[in-house]
Design a protein around this motif. Structure first.
Motif, short mmCIF file in Angstrom:
data_model
loop_
_atom_site.label_atom_id
_atom_site.label_comp_id
_atom_site.label_asym_id
_atom_site.label_seq_id
_atom_site.Cartn_x
_atom_site.Cartn_y
_atom_site.Cartn_z
N SER A 10 0.99 -1.56 -0.45
CA SER A 10 0.18 0.40 0.27
C SER A 10 1.27 1.12 0.06
CB SER A 10 -0.96 -0.21 1.20
OG SER A 10 0.14 -0.30 2.36
N LEU A 11 2.16 1.30 0.02
CA LEU A 11 3.47 1.88 0.08
C LEU A 11 3.69 2.71 -1.46
CD1 LEU A 11 5.29 0.92 3.42
CD2 LEU A 11 3.78 3.19 2.69
N GLY A 12 3.01 1.51 -2.17
CA GLY A 12 3.63 1.66 -3.21
C GLY A 12 5.19 1.75 -4.08
N ILE A 13 5.92 0.56 -3.51
CA ILE A 13 6.65 -0.29 -3.44
C ILE A 13 6.61 -1.64 -3.97
CG2 ILE A 13 8.33 -1.74 -2.04
CD1 ILE A 13 8.04 -0.32 1.07
N LYS A 14 7.55 -1.58 -5.38
CA LYS A 14 7.65 -2.43 -5.76
C LYS A 14 7.44 -3.51 -5.71
CE LYS A 14 11.03 -4.07 -9.99
NZ LYS A 14 11.44 -5.54 -9.23
N TYR A 15 7.47 -4.68 -6.19
CA TYR A 15 7.55 -5.99 -5.21
C TYR A 15 8.96 -6.04 -5.14
CZ TYR A 15 7.23 -11.12 -3.55
OH TYR A 15 6.45 -11.49 -2.47
#
Length: 431
Positions: A10-15
């Motif tokens: 939900s933080l927009g971090i790429k997997y």
């Protein structure tokens, strides 16, 4: 299991690349960051790239921190680990160019925001505190190690598995206490951690560079390392994982030390086919017991296994129930702060709760991951100083309306199991 289909940031971090690599090694985590961070084989701090090759040998904290992180974004580690402006003053000498891609992480370190304001005040407070507080930590840690060795020898000599439990408890306590030292510049006490069968160097990656910087996110190795057996992030989970984990968790606790040791051996073999010398440290104690007591070598090593299991159970219970797992604590997938409020320090407070049963005791804080919020915010500060930083911390929290949460150990134990069962993300935005 492909966890990328289960957990979304939900933080927009790429997997993260290699997050689901079976070994969950620090080396593989760093390799993934090399792919993801846009550092171009250099060291990235904010949006600048630096060449720190010439600084590896003279880095005051030791070569590990620079050598390990080549090719990665070290913004959070740089900001958090330096409590003077010396490093920031030196940086321009190593500047190469601007980064060409945006940072993978949303966290900010603006001068007038919560974290940088608190950091300036904490630095000022530290200058007034006596040095003997750290010395007390040293004495307690050394005494625990000596107690472990002494009780180990007595357990073997008297063939007492009860004394072995005592030795195991001391091993668990000194392992947690040693964690205080692998956060700091190179020192011999960090190697007490290696007597548990775990690796202090590996934990400098998985715990210091991963867990502390990206707590409870998909980039937190301590979240990924226990999957799929323990799944703390909200998302699709079957009934066995949600509720069966309540029953099989103790078995995981008991074999944590052994599991990390096997992982270290495999990592060493796959990398260089050479075993690093700290890996041998744990076995010096049963060998010493064999030489001093005259008991059969197999009995000495059998007692060693018993003691390691006891220490591992203590470490697992304390570690997984210390601060980070409760339905009201942020886990990636839950609602987040607005991008304009993504101060790294505020994020850390969202991802932690402290225990009122532990706070206030130097010994309990040192041996039970206590004063956890302050420790996460300033991990290089010796645990002995933390309780004296609360007036400044609480004043700054009040000024920025930051929520520091203090609960009981029982609350966190119950909350940890509730979090394992949790499927739906928390939609309440942190305040």
């Amino acid at each position: 299991m492909d966890m990328s289909k289960v957990f979304k940031s939900s933080l927009g971090i790429k997997y993260p690349t290699f997050r689901d690599y079976p070994l969950h090694s620090g080396e593989k985590w760093l390799e993934g960051k090399n792919n993801d961070d846009g550092a171009e084989g250099l060291w990235r701090i904010h949006d600048n790239l630096y060449d720190l090759n010439g600084f590896i040998e003279i880095h005051p904290g030791g070569r590990d921190w620079i050598e390990l992180t080549k090719g990665t974004d070290i913004t959070e580690a740089f900001e958090v680990h330096h409590l003077t402006d010396n490093a920031e003053t030196l940086l321009p000498k190593f500047f190469i160019k601007k980064a060409t891609s945006p940072r993978s992480f949303p966290f900010t370190f603006h001068e007038k925001d919560f974290y940088k304001t608190l950091k300036r005040r904490i630095i000022g407070k530290l200058e007034t505190l006596p040095k003997h507080l750290a010395i007390k930590s040293h004495i307690m840690t050394d005494a625990l190690f000596a107690s472990y060795v002494g009780l180990f020898l007595l357990a073997v000599y008297f063939k007492s598995f009860v004394l072995g439990i005592g030795a195991g408890l001391c091993l668990g306590l000194v392992t947690v206490a040693a964690h205080n030292y692998f956060h700091q510049k190179d020192n011999f006490r960090r190697f007490y951690f290696d007597f548990s069968l775990m690796s202090s160097k590996e934990w400098r990656i998985s715990h210091v560079l991963s867990h502390h910087m990206y707590t409870n996110t998909i980039s937190d190795m301590e979240i990924a390392a226990v999957e799929p057996f323990l799944q703390y992030l909200p998302g699709e989970k079957n009934l066995l994982v949600r509720y069966g984990s309540w029953l099989y968790s103790p078995a995981i606790y008991a074999f944590l030390f052994f599991g990390f040791f096997v992982k270290t051996l495999l990592q060493n073999y796959l990398k260089s086919k050479v075993t690093a010398w700290p890996t041998l440290l744990p076995f010096t104690i049963p060998v010493l017991a064999w030489l001093l007591t005259g008991q059969p070598v197999m009995f000495c090593f059998g007692m060693f296994l018993w003691i390691v299991i006891m220490g591992s159970i203590h470490f697992g219970i304390v570690g997984l129930n210390a601060a980070h797992h409760h339905p009201d604590i942020f886990h990636d997938g839950d609602a987040t702060r607005p991008k304009s409020e993504m101060d790294w320090g505020l994020f850390q407070l969202d991802a932690v709760m402290d225990r009122k049963d532990i706070t206030g005791s130097h010994f309990l804080v040192l041996t039970n991951f206590g004063d956890h919020a302050l420790h996460h915010l300033f991990p290089t500060i010796d645990h002995g100083y933390l309780e004296h930083l609360y007036p400044v911390f609480l004043e700054t929290c009040a000024e920025f309306q930051a929520d520091w949460r203090l609960v009981s150990q029982l609350d966190l134990i119950k909350g940890q199991f509730k979090q394992l069962a949790k499927v739906l993300p928390n939609r309440n935005v942190p305040k």
